[in-house]
Write a protein that holds these residues in place. Structure first.
Motif, PDB file in Angstrom:
ATOM      1  N   SER A 161      13.434  15.397   0.727  1.00 56.66           N
ATOM      2  CA  SER A 161      13.075  16.762   0.347  1.00 56.66           C
ATOM      3  C   SER A 161      12.027  16.862  -0.755  1.00 56.66           C
ATOM      4  CB  SER A 161      14.324  17.534  -0.086  1.00 56.66           C
ATOM      5  OG  SER A 161      14.892  16.916  -1.223  1.00 56.66           O
ATOM      6  N   CYS A 162      11.804  15.801  -1.515  1.00 61.35           N
ATOM      7  CA  CYS A 162      10.845  15.934  -2.618  1.00 61.35           C
ATOM      8  C   CYS A 162       9.785  14.832  -2.681  1.00 61.35           C
ATOM      9  CB  CYS A 162      11.563  16.050  -3.952  1.00 61.35           C
ATOM     10  SG  CYS A 162      12.568  14.640  -4.378  1.00 61.35           S
ATOM     11  N   GLN A 163      10.075  13.638  -2.265  1.00 58.36           N
ATOM     12  CA  GLN A 163       9.067  12.569  -2.277  1.00 58.36           C
ATOM     13  C   GLN A 163       9.339  11.590  -1.142  1.00 58.36           C
ATOM     14  OE1 GLN A 163       8.365  10.688  -6.031  1.00 58.36           O
ATOM     15  NE2 GLN A 163       6.873   9.308  -5.211  1.00 58.36           N
ATOM     16  N   PRO A 164       8.875  11.928   0.068  1.00 59.57           N
ATOM     17  CA  PRO A 164       9.146  11.060   1.215  1.00 59.57           C
ATOM     18  C   PRO A 164       8.185   9.878   1.329  1.00 59.57           C
ATOM     19  CG  PRO A 164       8.025  13.018   1.939  1.00 59.57           C
ATOM     20  CD  PRO A 164       8.275  13.190   0.468  1.00 59.57           C
ATOM     21  N   LEU A 165       7.104   9.887   0.537  1.00 58.03           N
ATOM     22  CA  LEU A 165       6.081   8.849   0.650  1.00 58.03           C
ATOM     23  C   LEU A 165       5.538   8.529  -0.728  1.00 58.03           C
ATOM     24  CD1 LEU A 165       3.350   8.372   3.158  1.00 58.03           C
ATOM     25  CD2 LEU A 165       2.591   8.898   0.864  1.00 58.03           C
ATOM     26  N   LEU A 166       5.222   7.258  -0.958  1.00 61.40           N
ATOM     27  CA  LEU A 166       4.646   6.832  -2.226  1.00 61.40           C
ATOM     28  C   LEU A 166       3.517   5.851  -1.953  1.00 61.40           C
ATOM     29  CD1 LEU A 166       4.835   6.832  -5.352  1.00 61.40           C
ATOM     30  CD2 LEU A 166       6.394   4.897  -5.128  1.00 61.40           C
ATOM     31  N   SER A 167       2.349   6.134  -2.497  1.00 62.36           N
ATOM     32  CA  SER A 167       1.220   5.206  -2.405  1.00 62.36           C
ATOM     33  C   SER A 167       1.281   4.262  -3.593  1.00 62.36           C
ATOM     34  CB  SER A 167      -0.103   5.983  -2.417  1.00 62.36           C
ATOM     35  OG  SER A 167      -1.179   5.067  -2.491  1.00 62.36           O
ATOM     36  N   LEU A 168       1.254   2.970  -3.326  1.00 62.54           N
ATOM     37  CA  LEU A 168       1.338   1.970  -4.392  1.00 62.54           C
ATOM     38  C   LEU A 168      -0.013   1.356  -4.725  1.00 62.54           C
ATOM     39  CD1 LEU A 168       4.695   0.253  -3.458  1.00 62.54           C
ATOM     40  CD2 LEU A 168       4.239   1.832  -5.319  1.00 62.54           C
ATOM     41  N   ASP A 169      -1.075   1.871  -4.114  1.00 58.79           N
ATOM     42  CA  ASP A 169      -2.440   1.477  -4.459  1.00 58.79           C
ATOM     43  C   ASP A 169      -2.627  -0.044  -4.448  1.00 58.79           C
ATOM     44  OD1 ASP A 169      -5.086   2.051  -5.079  1.00 58.79           O
ATOM     45  OD2 ASP A 169      -4.718   1.923  -7.245  1.00 58.79           O
ATOM     46  N   ASN A 170      -2.142  -0.690  -3.395  1.00 55.95           N
ATOM     47  CA  ASN A 170      -2.273  -2.140  -3.222  1.00 55.95           C
ATOM     48  C   ASN A 170      -1.676  -2.921  -4.398  1.00 55.95           C
ATOM     49  OD1 ASN A 170      -3.494  -1.978  -0.693  1.00 55.95           O
ATOM     50  ND2 ASN A 170      -5.459  -1.544  -1.639  1.00 55.95           N
ATOM     51  N   VAL A 217      13.347   3.020   5.480  1.00 57.99           N
ATOM     52  CA  VAL A 217      12.175   3.017   4.620  1.00 57.99           C
ATOM     53  C   VAL A 217      11.193   2.005   5.195  1.00 57.99           C
ATOM     54  CG1 VAL A 217      11.290   2.564   2.312  1.00 57.99           C
ATOM     55  CG2 VAL A 217      13.549   3.593   2.580  1.00 57.99           C
ATOM     56  N   HIS A 218       9.957   2.441   5.404  1.00 60.65           N
ATOM     57  CA  HIS A 218       8.916   1.557   5.940  1.00 60.65           C
ATOM     58  C   HIS A 218       7.986   1.141   4.809  1.00 60.65           C
ATOM     59  CE1 HIS A 218       6.477  -0.232   9.081  1.00 60.65           C
ATOM     60  NE2 HIS A 218       5.433   0.204   8.408  1.00 60.65           N
ATOM     61  N   LEU A 219       7.684  -0.144   4.734  1.00 62.63           N
ATOM     62  CA  LEU A 219       6.741  -0.682   3.757  1.00 62.63           C
ATOM     63  C   LEU A 219       5.527  -1.191   4.512  1.00 62.63           C
ATOM     64  CD1 LEU A 219       9.803  -1.421   2.688  1.00 62.63           C
ATOM     65  CD2 LEU A 219       8.512  -2.475   0.869  1.00 62.63           C
ATOM     66  N   SER A 223       0.816  -1.206   0.000  1.00 65.06           N
ATOM     67  CA  SER A 223       0.000   0.000   0.000  1.00 65.06           C
ATOM     68  C   SER A 223       0.853   1.261   0.000  1.00 65.06           C
ATOM     69  CB  SER A 223      -0.906   0.024   1.231  1.00 65.06           C
ATOM     70  OG  SER A 223      -1.735  -1.102   1.247  1.00 65.06           O
ATOM     71  N   VAL A 224       1.834   1.334   0.898  1.00 61.82           N
ATOM     72  CA  VAL A 224       2.619   2.554   1.085  1.00 61.82           C
ATOM     73  C   VAL A 224       4.088   2.206   1.314  1.00 61.82           C
ATOM     74  CG1 VAL A 224       2.969   4.553   2.604  1.00 61.82           C
ATOM     75  CG2 VAL A 224       0.665   3.786   2.101  1.00 61.82           C
ATOM     76  N   VAL A 225       4.953   3.023   0.735  1.00 62.62           N
ATOM     77  CA  VAL A 225       6.385   2.979   1.004  1.00 62.62           C
ATOM     78  C   VAL A 225       6.767   4.387   1.427  1.00 62.62           C
ATOM     79  CG1 VAL A 225       8.670   2.556   0.043  1.00 62.62           C
ATOM     80  CG2 VAL A 225       6.736   1.216  -0.763  1.00 62.62           C
ATOM     81  N   CYS A 226       7.385   4.530   2.602  1.00 63.06           N
ATOM     82  CA  CYS A 226       7.697   5.888   3.073  1.00 63.06           C
ATOM     83  C   CYS A 226       8.993   5.914   3.876  1.00 63.06           C
ATOM     84  CB  CYS A 226       6.556   6.458   3.902  1.00 63.06           C
ATOM     85  SG  CYS A 226       6.238   5.596   5.431  1.00 63.06           S
ATOM     86  N   LEU A 227       9.629   7.077   3.839  1.00 66.30           N
ATOM     87  CA  LEU A 227      10.802   7.307   4.677  1.00 66.30           C
ATOM     88  C   LEU A 227      10.321   7.562   6.088  1.00 66.30           C
ATOM     89  CD1 LEU A 227      12.821   9.631   2.304  1.00 66.30           C
ATOM     90  CD2 LEU A 227      13.296   7.237   2.831  1.00 66.30           C
ATOM     91  N   THR A 228      11.070   7.099   7.070  1.00 69.27           N
ATOM     92  CA  THR A 228      10.684   7.299   8.464  1.00 69.27           C
ATOM     93  C   THR A 228      11.725   8.151   9.174  1.00 69.27           C
ATOM     94  OG1 THR A 228      11.685   5.183   9.083  1.00 69.27           O
ATOM     95  CG2 THR A 228       9.347   5.158   8.574  1.00 69.27           C
TER      96      THR A 228
END
Length: 133
Positions: free
Chosen positions: A68-77, A95-97, A31-36
């Protein structure tokens, strides 16, 4: 079932696998990949490593995160079939998945195939119109 893992400089990969003797169908969806907290402003590339139809290992980048520009990405399942490995190919994270794991027992899954689809069952789509200038 919920899934979560964290990739860091010291833990660069995480493998999700199921028991080979399990007779169920498994779906893993990201669902989500983000920097922590504690991430540096550097490119962090996350790859999904799996096997192709010839049983060769393939790696596909699914996220390139930078604080600084894309700390989070939604992968839409984004659906995957285990076993699958998530690997931090570049950067130091963390990086948290996050996602989910669904188990479908084959004896519970029942469906009927219907080859006689009528035109009424098909959804009518409106024609594509040219853009106005």
């Amino acid at each position: 079932l919920l899934l979560g893992c964290e990739l860091t400089a010291s833990t660069k990969s995480y493998t999700f696998q199921v028991d080979e003797e399990d007779d169920s169908d498994h779906v893993l969806a990201l669902s989500v990949v983000c920097l922590t907290d504690g991430a540096k402003d550097e490119c962090n590339v996350v790859e999904v490593v799996g096997r192709n139809h010839e049983n060769q290992e393939i790696a596909v980048p699914v996220a390139n995160l930078k604080l600084s520009c894309q700390p989070l990405l939604s992968l839409d399942n984004f659906k995957l079939q285990p076993p699958v490995t998530f690997r931090l190919a570049a950067g130091s994270g963390p990086v948290h998945l996050a996602g989910w794991h669904r188990i479908m027992h084959r004896e519970d899954a029942s469906f009927e195939e219907n080859d006689d689809l009528s035109e009424e069952d098909e959804e009518d789509l409106p024609p594509i119109m040219p853009a106005k200038k």
